[in-house]
Write an enzyme that holds these catalytic residues in place. Structure first.
Site, PDB file in Angstrom:
ATOM      1  N   TRP A 105       4.361 -33.636  17.572  1.00 49.66           N
ATOM      2  CA  TRP A 105       4.262 -33.732  16.123  1.00 49.66           C
ATOM      3  C   TRP A 105       2.952 -34.423  15.778  1.00 49.66           C
ATOM      4  O   TRP A 105       2.640 -35.463  16.382  1.00 49.66           O
ATOM      5  CB  TRP A 105       5.418 -34.523  15.544  1.00 49.66           C
ATOM      6  CG  TRP A 105       6.761 -33.970  15.807  1.00 49.66           C
ATOM      7  CD1 TRP A 105       7.607 -34.267  16.809  1.00 49.66           C
ATOM      8  CD2 TRP A 105       7.419 -32.981  15.003  1.00 49.66           C
ATOM      9  NE1 TRP A 105       8.770 -33.554  16.684  1.00 49.66           N
ATOM     10  CE2 TRP A 105       8.675 -32.757  15.581  1.00 49.66           C
ATOM     11  CE3 TRP A 105       7.050 -32.287  13.851  1.00 49.66           C
ATOM     12  CZ2 TRP A 105       9.575 -31.846  15.047  1.00 49.66           C
ATOM     13  CZ3 TRP A 105       7.959 -31.396  13.320  1.00 49.66           C
ATOM     14  CH2 TRP A 105       9.204 -31.184  13.921  1.00 49.66           C
ATOM     15  N   ARG A 108      16.644 -30.624   6.380  1.00 48.28           N
ATOM     16  CA  ARG A 108      17.484 -31.466   7.219  1.00 48.28           C
ATOM     17  C   ARG A 108      17.530 -32.896   6.681  1.00 48.28           C
ATOM     18  O   ARG A 108      17.425 -33.863   7.437  1.00 48.28           O
ATOM     19  CB  ARG A 108      16.979 -31.435   8.663  1.00 48.28           C
ATOM     20  CG  ARG A 108      17.076 -30.055   9.281  1.00 48.28           C
ATOM     21  CD  ARG A 108      16.802 -30.033  10.764  1.00 48.28           C
ATOM     22  NE  ARG A 108      15.428 -30.275  11.119  1.00 48.28           N
ATOM     23  CZ  ARG A 108      14.471 -29.344  11.110  1.00 48.28           C
ATOM     24  NH1 ARG A 108      14.768 -28.110  10.737  1.00 48.28           N
ATOM     25  NH2 ARG A 108      13.242 -29.647  11.455  1.00 48.28           N
ATOM     26  N   THR A 120       2.861 -18.252  14.005  1.00 49.04           N
ATOM     27  CA  THR A 120       3.604 -19.511  13.960  1.00 49.04           C
ATOM     28  C   THR A 120       5.069 -19.285  14.311  1.00 49.04           C
ATOM     29  O   THR A 120       5.680 -20.077  15.037  1.00 49.04           O
ATOM     30  CB  THR A 120       3.491 -20.145  12.563  1.00 49.04           C
ATOM     31  OG1 THR A 120       2.132 -20.487  12.315  1.00 49.04           O
ATOM     32  CG2 THR A 120       4.348 -21.387  12.448  1.00 49.04           C
ATOM     33  N   ARG A 128      10.510 -28.710   0.793  1.00 50.53           N
ATOM     34  CA  ARG A 128      11.269 -27.494   1.062  1.00 50.53           C
ATOM     35  C   ARG A 128      12.463 -27.369   0.123  1.00 50.53           C
ATOM     36  O   ARG A 128      12.767 -26.290  -0.380  1.00 50.53           O
ATOM     37  CB  ARG A 128      11.762 -27.498   2.511  1.00 50.53           C
ATOM     38  CG  ARG A 128      10.691 -27.292   3.554  1.00 50.53           C
ATOM     39  CD  ARG A 128      11.286 -27.379   4.948  1.00 50.53           C
ATOM     40  NE  ARG A 128      10.292 -27.140   5.996  1.00 50.53           N
ATOM     41  CZ  ARG A 128      10.556 -27.182   7.300  1.00 50.53           C
ATOM     42  NH1 ARG A 128      11.786 -27.461   7.705  1.00 50.53           N
ATOM     43  NH2 ARG A 128       9.592 -26.947   8.176  1.00 50.53           N
ATOM     44  N   GLY A 140       0.439 -20.572   9.939  1.00 53.67           N
ATOM     45  CA  GLY A 140      -0.549 -21.502  10.485  1.00 53.67           C
ATOM     46  C   GLY A 140      -1.909 -21.280   9.886  1.00 53.67           C
ATOM     47  O   GLY A 140      -2.049 -20.859   8.731  1.00 53.67           O
ATOM     48  N   ASP A 189       6.408 -21.256  17.532  1.00 52.16           N
ATOM     49  CA  ASP A 189       7.230 -22.445  17.255  1.00 52.16           C
ATOM     50  C   ASP A 189       8.704 -22.149  16.997  1.00 52.16           C
ATOM     51  O   ASP A 189       9.522 -23.075  17.031  1.00 52.16           O
ATOM     52  CB  ASP A 189       6.667 -23.196  16.039  1.00 52.16           C
ATOM     53  CG  ASP A 189       5.242 -23.665  16.246  1.00 52.16           C
ATOM     54  OD1 ASP A 189       4.832 -23.794  17.417  1.00 52.16           O
ATOM     55  OD2 ASP A 189       4.548 -23.898  15.246  1.00 52.16           O
ATOM     56  N   GLU A 229       3.671 -22.741   4.938  1.00 54.18           N
ATOM     57  CA  GLU A 229       3.627 -23.816   5.938  1.00 54.18           C
ATOM     58  C   GLU A 229       2.741 -23.518   7.140  1.00 54.18           C
ATOM     59  O   GLU A 229       2.590 -24.369   8.009  1.00 54.18           O
ATOM     60  CB  GLU A 229       5.046 -24.162   6.392  1.00 54.18           C
ATOM     61  CG  GLU A 229       5.861 -24.901   5.357  1.00 54.18           C
ATOM     62  CD  GLU A 229       6.873 -25.855   5.974  1.00 54.18           C
ATOM     63  OE1 GLU A 229       6.780 -26.142   7.182  1.00 54.18           O
ATOM     64  OE2 GLU A 229       7.751 -26.319   5.231  1.00 54.18           O
ATOM     65  N   GLU A 256      21.126 -26.106 -21.766  1.00 50.13           N
ATOM     66  CA  GLU A 256      21.735 -26.429 -23.050  1.00 50.13           C
ATOM     67  C   GLU A 256      23.221 -26.083 -23.060  1.00 50.13           C
ATOM     68  O   GLU A 256      24.044 -26.839 -23.592  1.00 50.13           O
ATOM     69  CB  GLU A 256      21.028 -25.687 -24.187  1.00 50.13           C
ATOM     70  CG  GLU A 256      19.561 -26.040 -24.349  1.00 50.13           C
ATOM     71  CD  GLU A 256      18.646 -25.087 -23.610  1.00 50.13           C
ATOM     72  OE1 GLU A 256      17.576 -24.769 -24.149  1.00 50.13           O
ATOM     73  OE2 GLU A 256      18.996 -24.645 -22.478  1.00 50.13           O
ATOM     74  N   HIS A 304      22.461 -21.822 -18.721  1.00 46.82           N
ATOM     75  CA  HIS A 304      21.277 -22.597 -19.034  1.00 46.82           C
ATOM     76  C   HIS A 304      21.635 -24.060 -19.261  1.00 46.82           C
ATOM     77  O   HIS A 304      22.802 -24.423 -19.482  1.00 46.82           O
ATOM     78  CB  HIS A 304      20.592 -22.033 -20.277  1.00 46.82           C
ATOM     79  CG  HIS A 304      19.940 -20.713 -20.047  1.00 46.82           C
ATOM     80  ND1 HIS A 304      19.256 -20.035 -21.023  1.00 46.82           N
ATOM     81  CD2 HIS A 304      19.859 -19.937 -18.932  1.00 46.82           C
ATOM     82  CE1 HIS A 304      18.783 -18.899 -20.545  1.00 46.82           C
ATOM     83  NE2 HIS A 304      19.140 -18.816 -19.275  1.00 46.82           N
TER      84      HIS A 304
END
Length: 318
Positions: free
Chosen positions: A166, A203, A192, A180, A249, A196, A247, A47, A45
């Site tokens: 994009w 990144r 999605t 993220r 669709g 994709d 994220e 502390e 933790h």
């Protein structure tokens, strides 16, 4: 306390199922002698990390911590309250009382009984915002769920063909990668995933190792490297996730909104008009405009290059 909160915020997305706490120890001369945040995986933790750095210098010092020190027994390590009692600081400043019933004021009471001054409430709202994922899981039994959408001016997420790469510019995409990095898990729908083949990693230079776990909303076959939930209500089984980022669709966004499971919406709005195209949502269970009001609050907005970010939070106050 601001520094302690910043330390806790840096740990967000890595500490689940524990809270992302920050701690700073300041000597009587005003010098910071120890600092720490909850470690990846939840232990040690904050502390404990700060006290280890401060050593004997913690005696007579002031400890700033974003959440009440834990006071319940654990087989993994001593309670932070016990560590503080042994270190003998003169004062402890706590931003937020621990709502976990295992501690819930017990730590503060024990420290005060031992003659240590405890101040409660300094930086409370900032701490609540930073700890929102963990607090949501305690209160609602599920992660805090953030829905991310990249939209055109006219509210489209893609052309009729499905092309969406994009919509927003590089500044907005960098901000998404930062979101993220502070999430425990990212989720997309199977549509999605098939369309994709998203990597859903981080990144940003220096933050690549913070890529979160990936999940699919699907009743289909599992995919290597991905976790699966069959329906939005399965988020109540994610006991080791504080912050979940959805994220896409459109069908997935609609499913979570229809179940009233979204706590926060990030809209990245690009200065383009698509016209005919794919809408962001389908039917979300509302049959009257009046029912749509007083549900969402705009809590932040900012420019990201040519794009604009709008942040909305679900208003669940009675």
């Amino acid at each position: 306390m601001a520094r302690a909160t910043a330390l806790g915020e840096e740990a967000r997305g890595r500490t689940a199922p524990n809270p992302n706490v920050g701690c700073v120890i300041v000597s009587s001369s005003g010098r910071a002698v120890g600092k720490g945040a909850t470690a990846a995986g939840g232990r040690p933790h904050a502390e404990a990390v700060a006290l280890a750095e401060a050593g004997k210098r913690a005696a007579g010092a002031t400890v700033y911590v974003t959440l009440e020190p834990c006071a319940h027994e654990s087989v993994r390590s001593p309670a932070c309250t016990d560590l503080l009692l042994a270190a003998r600081p003169s004062r402890i400043v706590v931003a937020l009382k621990d709502p976990d019933v295992r501690t819930a004021g017990k730590g503060i009471r024990r420290l005060r009984r031992a003659g240590i001054e405890v101040t409660l409430g300094v930086g409370r709202e900032d701490a609540k915002r930073s700890l929102a994922g963990w607090l949501t899981r305690l209160e609602l039994g599920r992660p805090r769920i953030t829905l991310k959408l990249a939209l055109s001016i006219d509210g489209k997420i893609a052309l009729p063909s499905g092309e969406s790469k994009w919509i927003t510019g590089e500044d907005a995409r960098r901000h998404v990668h930062l979101e993220r990095a502070y999430s425990d898990m990212i989720l997309v729908g199977r549509g999605t995933y098939l369309a994709d083949e998203p990597r859903l990693d981080v990144r940003l230079p220096g933050l690549e190792e913070r890529s979160p776990r990936r999940a699919l909303l699907t009743r289909g076959d599992p995919v290597d490297g991905w976790e699966t939930i069959a329906n939005p209500q399965d988020v109540y089984r994610l006991h080791d996730v504080n912050d979940l980022l959805v994220e896409g669709g459109s069908a997935t966004a609609t499913a979570f909104l229809s179940e009233d499971l979204v706590d926060r919406i990030l809209i990245y709005r690009a200065p383009i008009i698509v016209g005919e195209g794919k809408s962001s949502f389908g039917y979300v269970g509302l049959d009257a405009i009046a029912d749509a009001h007083d549900r969402w609050r705009l809590v932040d907005e900012q420019r990201l290059g040519v794009d604009r970010l709008e942040v909305y939070e679900r208003d669940r106050r009675d």
